[in-house]
Motif scaffolding. Sequence first.
Motif, PDB file in Angstrom:
ATOM      1  N   TYR A  32       0.842  -1.192   0.000  1.00  0.00           N
ATOM      2  CA  TYR A  32       0.000   0.000   0.000  1.00  0.00           C
ATOM      3  C   TYR A  32       0.875   1.238   0.000  1.00  0.00           C
ATOM      4  CZ  TYR A  32       0.691   0.675   5.083  1.00  0.00           C
ATOM      5  OH  TYR A  32       1.228   0.893   6.335  1.00  0.00           O
TER       6      TYR A  32
ATOM      7  N   THR B 157       0.580   5.323   0.929  1.00  0.00           N
ATOM      8  CA  THR B 157      -0.225   6.386   1.519  1.00  0.00           C
ATOM      9  C   THR B 157      -0.076   7.643   0.674  1.00  0.00           C
ATOM     10  OG1 THR B 157       0.083   5.441   3.713  1.00  0.00           O
ATOM     11  CG2 THR B 157      -0.698   7.714   3.606  1.00  0.00           C
TER      12      THR B 157
ATOM     13  N   LYS C  70      -5.169   5.869   0.444  1.00  0.00           N
ATOM     14  CA  LYS C  70      -4.169   4.859   0.124  1.00  0.00           C
ATOM     15  C   LYS C  70      -4.409   4.273  -1.263  1.00  0.00           C
ATOM     16  CE  LYS C  70      -3.059   2.904   4.676  1.00  0.00           C
ATOM     17  NZ  LYS C  70      -3.101   1.645   5.468  1.00  0.00           N
TER      18      LYS C  70
ATOM     19  N   HIS D  42     -12.160  -2.333  12.263  1.00  0.00           N
ATOM     20  CA  HIS D  42     -11.564  -1.139  12.861  1.00  0.00           C
ATOM     21  C   HIS D  42     -12.591  -0.487  13.787  1.00  0.00           C
ATOM     22  CE1 HIS D  42      -8.673  -1.772   9.666  1.00  0.00           C
ATOM     23  NE2 HIS D  42      -9.621  -1.619   8.755  1.00  0.00           N
TER      24      HIS D  42
ATOM     25  N   ARG E  30     -12.461   3.951  12.444  1.00  0.00           N
ATOM     26  CA  ARG E  30     -12.516   4.473  11.080  1.00  0.00           C
ATOM     27  C   ARG E  30     -13.419   3.635  10.190  1.00  0.00           C
ATOM     28  NH1 ARG E  30      -6.904   2.139  10.411  1.00  0.00           N
ATOM     29  NH2 ARG E  30      -7.017   0.494   8.815  1.00  0.00           N
TER      30      ARG E  30
ATOM     31  N   GLU F 121     -14.161   2.946   5.809  1.00  0.00           N
ATOM     32  CA  GLU F 121     -13.352   2.915   4.598  1.00  0.00           C
ATOM     33  C   GLU F 121     -14.233   2.876   3.353  1.00  0.00           C
ATOM     34  OE1 GLU F 121      -9.539   0.522   6.547  1.00  0.00           O
ATOM     35  OE2 GLU F 121     -10.921  -0.556   5.222  1.00  0.00           O
ATOM     36  N   HIS F 122     -13.793   3.600   2.333  1.00  0.00           N
ATOM     37  CA  HIS F 122     -14.425   3.575   1.011  1.00  0.00           C
ATOM     38  C   HIS F 122     -13.416   2.963   0.038  1.00  0.00           C
ATOM     39  CE1 HIS F 122     -17.587   6.606   2.190  1.00  0.00           C
ATOM     40  NE2 HIS F 122     -16.671   6.856   3.096  1.00  0.00           N
ATOM     41  N   TRP F 123     -13.852   1.983  -0.753  1.00  0.00           N
ATOM     42  CA  TRP F 123     -12.961   1.314  -1.698  1.00  0.00           C
ATOM     43  C   TRP F 123     -13.449   1.524  -3.125  1.00  0.00           C
ATOM     44  CZ3 TRP F 123     -12.668  -4.176   0.993  1.00  0.00           C
ATOM     45  CH2 TRP F 123     -11.938  -4.051   2.197  1.00  0.00           C
TER      46      TRP F 123
ATOM     47  N   GLU G  78      -8.261   3.421  -1.517  1.00  0.00           N
ATOM     48  CA  GLU G  78      -8.972   3.355  -0.239  1.00  0.00           C
ATOM     49  C   GLU G  78      -8.974   4.740   0.400  1.00  0.00           C
ATOM     50  OE1 GLU G  78      -8.516   0.155   3.013  1.00  0.00           O
ATOM     51  OE2 GLU G  78      -7.213   1.791   3.695  1.00  0.00           O
TER      52      GLU G  78
ATOM     53  N   GLN H 121      -9.917   6.411   3.903  1.00  0.00           N
ATOM     54  CA  GLN H 121     -10.287   6.196   5.300  1.00  0.00           C
ATOM     55  C   GLN H 121     -10.826   7.498   5.887  1.00  0.00           C
ATOM     56  OE1 GLN H 121      -6.806   4.838   7.376  1.00  0.00           O
ATOM     57  NE2 GLN H 121      -6.463   3.088   6.023  1.00  0.00           N
ATOM     58  N   SER H 122     -11.817   7.382   6.762  1.00  0.00           N
ATOM     59  CA  SER H 122     -12.329   8.550   7.467  1.00  0.00           C
ATOM     60  C   SER H 122     -12.662   8.158   8.893  1.00  0.00           C
ATOM     61  CB  SER H 122     -13.577   9.114   6.768  1.00  0.00           C
ATOM     62  OG  SER H 122     -14.597   8.139   6.724  1.00  0.00           O
TER      63      SER H 122
ATOM     64  N   LEU I 227      -6.596   7.259  12.573  1.00  0.00           N
ATOM     65  CA  LEU I 227      -6.298   6.546  11.332  1.00  0.00           C
ATOM     66  C   LEU I 227      -4.977   5.786  11.403  1.00  0.00           C
ATOM     67  CD1 LEU I 227      -7.357   9.445   8.940  1.00  0.00           C
ATOM     68  CD2 LEU I 227      -8.738   7.481   9.641  1.00  0.00           C
TER      69      LEU I 227
END
Length: 485
Positions: free
Chosen positions: A383, A385, A395, A410, A413, A415-417, A463, A465-466, A470
């Motif tokens: 991955y 960043t 990422k 998690h 957080r 995650e959107h992929w 990816e 993350q929010s 994090l």
Amino acid sequence: MLNNAIIHVTPVILCGGSGTRLWPLSRAGFPKQFLTLSGTTSLFQQAIDRINHIESDDISVGETLVVTGEEHRFIALEQLREISSVSAKLLLEPEGKNTAPALTLAALQALKNSEDPVLVVTPADQTMQNTKAFIDAIQRAVKVAASGSIVILGIKPTSAETGFGYIKQAGPAGDCGEFNVAKFVEKPNHESALDYLESGDYSWNGGMFVVRASVWIKALSAFRNDILSATKVAFNQSNEDQQFIRPNHDLFIKIPKESIDFAVIEKCPDSEFEIKLIPLDAGWNDLGAWDAVWQAGEKDQNGNLIQGDALVEVSQNNLIHASHRLVTAVGVNNLVIIETADAVMVADRSQSQFVKKIVNELSDQAREEHVLHRKVSRPWGWYDTVDVGDRFKVKRIQVNPGASLSLQKHSKRAEHWVVVKGTAAVTCGDKVITLNENESTFIPLGEKHRLSNPSKDLLEIIEVQSGSYLGEDDIVRIDDGYGRN
């Protein structure tokens, strides 16, 4: 040794160390032995390739043993897979104990099948300009070691270096070009180093040894039985998982730290253990600092060693490494300029050994730049960043064909992929869905999930993350195929 007998050799690659003086390319999580600093393969791969080419009519080469840290196992395994002709096992140290316990682990493993091979032991982070000369020296060393001697490769010195140990040879050369070893000298002052260089009787100690497994065990028993006993106990309770051999963690950390040289080698002269030296003149370099990388590399007509996208004008004798961006230099001389995705280092070439002080400062400040690159290797791929801000992280993730991340969740957080290349199998809660290119999904906070690549092609996703935190430690692994907690 009987005439015409086949000598069985086990290559041993000592793959530890962090290479802090080659920061920012070398980092604790991706040390210098895994870097490609010359040619098209890493130093680790070059070391393995060299030793596995010593086979001859009277020398057979068996399975390679790699001694490395637990945290580097997947990097080493991935680089080994790129050398399809080599069979290897990895002995994983839970923490570094210097080279004597590392070699002892390899010797115990080599002796497991009631065999007693000759161990050819070399660090993973050196270069040789003349591979043919290296192979010839090792083959001669193997023949000497097969008769019971401990053999050390002595590097022909090219300057009065004060940063290396020295070996003094004595007497005439034997049938294989070997010499008796009179004594070892620790790092000398400049005046003594000049005397050693002029005498012609001294070699640098490059940390390469050739010895029968049983002879190493016997010598260690005589000189440092505490190391042998502690290592045996940890090794005898090893767990083996395919190519990985793990000595018992709690027992291993009790082993005393010591180098091969201090534990055994320097005690051999005038002892019952015969020690010999084979001279090696093969363009050796241990790449201990950026200046050494410059010396070993192929330079242009102005003495500049340029790697990557760089433009240089009115400049001489520089080392410039550009990993991600265009680097330009005008009117500068004798500099080291190293650019990576998250750090740029500029140093006077003659002062490059002090880069480790910067690394120490980064460590004191608990900054990630001394441990990891922006791009991080994982057993399933990597991955990168790309961006980090308040309550978000972006990422780029690549998953190897047939590989999967752990089933995880998690607590802080979501995650959107988004799939940008390949096909993804996504587990989210109790559902499994397939995503193709340009399709996306959302992983809610606290939901168990897994990303897999079911195809024979690479999978790449973005990816986002929010959340309130994090960090990489916000992960609970429910099921993992790589032995991680």
